[in-house]
Design an enzyme around this catalytic site. Structure first.
Site, PDB file in Angstrom:
ATOM      1  N   THR A  21      38.639  -7.464  10.799  1.00 57.42           N
ATOM      2  CA  THR A  21      39.670  -6.684  11.497  1.00 57.42           C
ATOM      3  C   THR A  21      40.881  -6.441  10.587  1.00 57.42           C
ATOM      4  OG1 THR A  21      40.788  -8.597  12.489  1.00 57.42           O
ATOM      5  CG2 THR A  21      38.975  -7.614  13.749  1.00 57.42           C
ATOM      6  N   LEU A  97      36.427 -20.582  -1.840  1.00 61.38           N
ATOM      7  CA  LEU A  97      37.510 -20.941  -2.757  1.00 61.38           C
ATOM      8  C   LEU A  97      37.186 -20.339  -4.125  1.00 61.38           C
ATOM      9  CD1 LEU A  97      40.018 -22.655  -2.329  1.00 61.38           C
ATOM     10  CD2 LEU A  97      38.782 -24.602  -3.292  1.00 61.38           C
ATOM     11  N   HIS A 114      46.579 -16.114   5.499  1.00 60.48           N
ATOM     12  CA  HIS A 114      46.170 -17.380   6.118  1.00 60.48           C
ATOM     13  C   HIS A 114      46.850 -17.509   7.481  1.00 60.48           C
ATOM     14  CE1 HIS A 114      44.726 -21.485   6.341  1.00 60.48           C
ATOM     15  NE2 HIS A 114      45.908 -21.805   6.844  1.00 60.48           N
ATOM     16  N   GLY A 148      45.092 -23.616  -6.234  1.00 62.11           N
ATOM     17  CA  GLY A 148      44.890 -24.535  -5.107  1.00 62.11           C
ATOM     18  C   GLY A 148      44.342 -23.829  -3.881  1.00 62.11           C
TER      19      GLY A 148
HETATM   20  C1  GAR Z   1      42.293 -14.054   9.688  1.00 61.93           C
HETATM   21  O1  GAR Z   1      42.931 -14.646  10.782  1.00 61.93           O
HETATM   22  C2  GAR Z   1      42.747 -14.706   8.400  1.00 61.93           C
HETATM   23  O2  GAR Z   1      44.075 -15.155   8.466  1.00 61.93           O
HETATM   24  C3  GAR Z   1      41.790 -15.869   8.310  1.00 61.93           C
HETATM   25  O3  GAR Z   1      40.570 -15.378   8.735  1.00 61.93           O
HETATM   26  C4  GAR Z   1      40.786 -14.363   9.708  1.00 61.93           C
HETATM   27  C5  GAR Z   1      39.950 -13.166   9.334  1.00 61.93           C
HETATM   28  O4  GAR Z   1      39.862 -12.271  10.389  1.00 61.93           O
HETATM   29  N1  GAR Z   1      41.716 -16.345   6.953  1.00 61.93           N
HETATM   30  C6  GAR Z   1      41.525 -17.622   6.641  1.00 61.93           C
HETATM   31  O5  GAR Z   1      41.396 -18.498   7.474  1.00 61.93           O
HETATM   32  C7  GAR Z   1      41.471 -17.897   5.156  1.00 61.93           C
HETATM   33  N2  GAR Z   1      41.563 -19.294   4.919  1.00 61.93           N
HETATM   34  P1  GAR Z   1      39.237 -10.830  10.163  1.00 61.93           P
HETATM   35  O6  GAR Z   1      37.891 -11.030   9.489  1.00 61.93           O
HETATM   36  O7  GAR Z   1      39.084 -10.257  11.538  1.00 61.93           O
HETATM   37  O8  GAR Z   1      40.177 -10.036   9.320  1.00 61.93           O
END
Ligand code: GAR
Length: 295
Positions: A21, A97, A114, A148
């Site tokens: 999304t 990562l 994040h 990191g």
């Molecule tokens: C988002 O909320 C993003 O912040 C998170 O994954 C989701 C992806 O949603 N990212 C992480 O957790 C990275 N560590 P999407 O596929 O609907 O854009």
């Protein structure tokens, strides 16, 4: 210090592992022909990712590099980014990562999103942990990727309230809606030359101001960085050391107002722009318009 603004539309690649999304939000904010940049490539480690279908539907080239280990993925991805002339990479729900082999050459041009107010709650299962801890606020963070996990310099954050009735799913949905606005804005900051990681500033600001910057907490430092980005792009780089030391006159005040208003629209703070000398107020309003404007 920052290669941006490029003086031509930037070519943006998005790396996504799942639903996509945020990829959709980025494709809408940076379509083909956009003067600032266009999403030109989508890469995924997951052949099943909905993100790939979204890319195809949006007419953007989508490439799967199925995960056969970090080294193989990174070598192929690095070669592809170069072959496609990519200028900026945005991780959007990319759940692997990346090693220094990938991160180091892209440092400053590689962003991650994040779903928490970093440095709190790095890693996985963020919303469940936020609820278990009884937090009243959570949020989302865009940061430059370093070696990191979720540790790189913060570019932009947005706060999101937690309701006592929330489930992890309800909280995730609220945070996602916020992310869809925040991520395009963060990319605009970088592409316009207002957002960059701190390291390059050290020679510009001198040791005393650099020490002051380093002493700030990770959630406050981004405002100072954006303020310096504003001064740089306004041709006032010489005021950067004074600004970091809390001086620097109306240009420094305007720069910090810019930084706060980028992060959070606040009508009272916006009124303060009228107190600035006309030239400064106009420069700040113009910069804010460019950052907020989808075009
Ligand atoms: C988002 O909320 C993003 O912040 C998170 O994954 C989701 C992806 O949603 N990212 C992480 O957790 C990275 N560590 P999407 O596929 O609907 O854009």
């Amino acid at each position: 210090m920052t290669p941006f603004p490029l003086g031509r539309p930037a070519r943006i690649a998005v790396l996504a592992s799942g639903r996509g999304t945020n990829l959709k939000a980025l494709m809408e904010a940076f379509p083909k022909g956009h003067p600032l940049g266009e999403v030109a490539l989508v890469l995924s480690d997951n052949p099943e990712a909905l993100a790939l279908r979204r890319a195809q539907e949006g007419g953007v080239e989508a490439v799967v590099l199925p995960w056969r280990g970090r080294r193989a993925f990174e070598e192929e991805a690095l070669a592809l980014l170069e072959a496609k002339g990519i200028d900026l990479v945005a991780l959007a729900g990319f759940m692997r990562l990346l090693s220094p082999r990938f991160v180091d050459p892209w440092y400053g041009r590689l962003l991650n999103l994040h779903p928490s107010l970093l440095p709190d709650y790095p890693g996985l299962n963020v919303h469940r942990r936020v609820l278990e801890a009884g937090e009243a606020w959570t949020g989302t963070t865009v940061h430059f990727v370093d070696r990191g996990m979720d540790t790189g310099p913060i570019l932009l954050q947005a706060r999101v309230p937690v309701l006592p009735t929330d489930t992890p799913e309800a909280l995730e949905a609220r945070v996602l809606r916020r992310e869809h606005r925040l991520y395009p804005k963060a990319l605009r900051l970088v592409l316009l030359g207002y957002g960059f990681p701190p390291e390059g500033l050290r020679p510009l600001v001198g040791e005393e101001a650099w020490a002051r910057l380093q002493a700030l907490s990770p959630r406050v430092r981004p405002f100072h960085l954006l303020a310096l980005g504003f001064l740089l792009q306004a041709g006032k780089a010489h005021l950067a050391p004074e600004a970091l030391l809390g001086r620097g006159g109306p240009w420094a005040r305007g720069a910090f107002l810019f930084a706060r208003l980028v992060a959070e629209e606040d009508p009272l703070l916006r009124e303060e722009l009228l107190e600035l000398p006309e030239e400064v107020g106009r420069a700040v309003a113009g910069a804010l318009f460019r950052v907020e404007s989808p075009l």
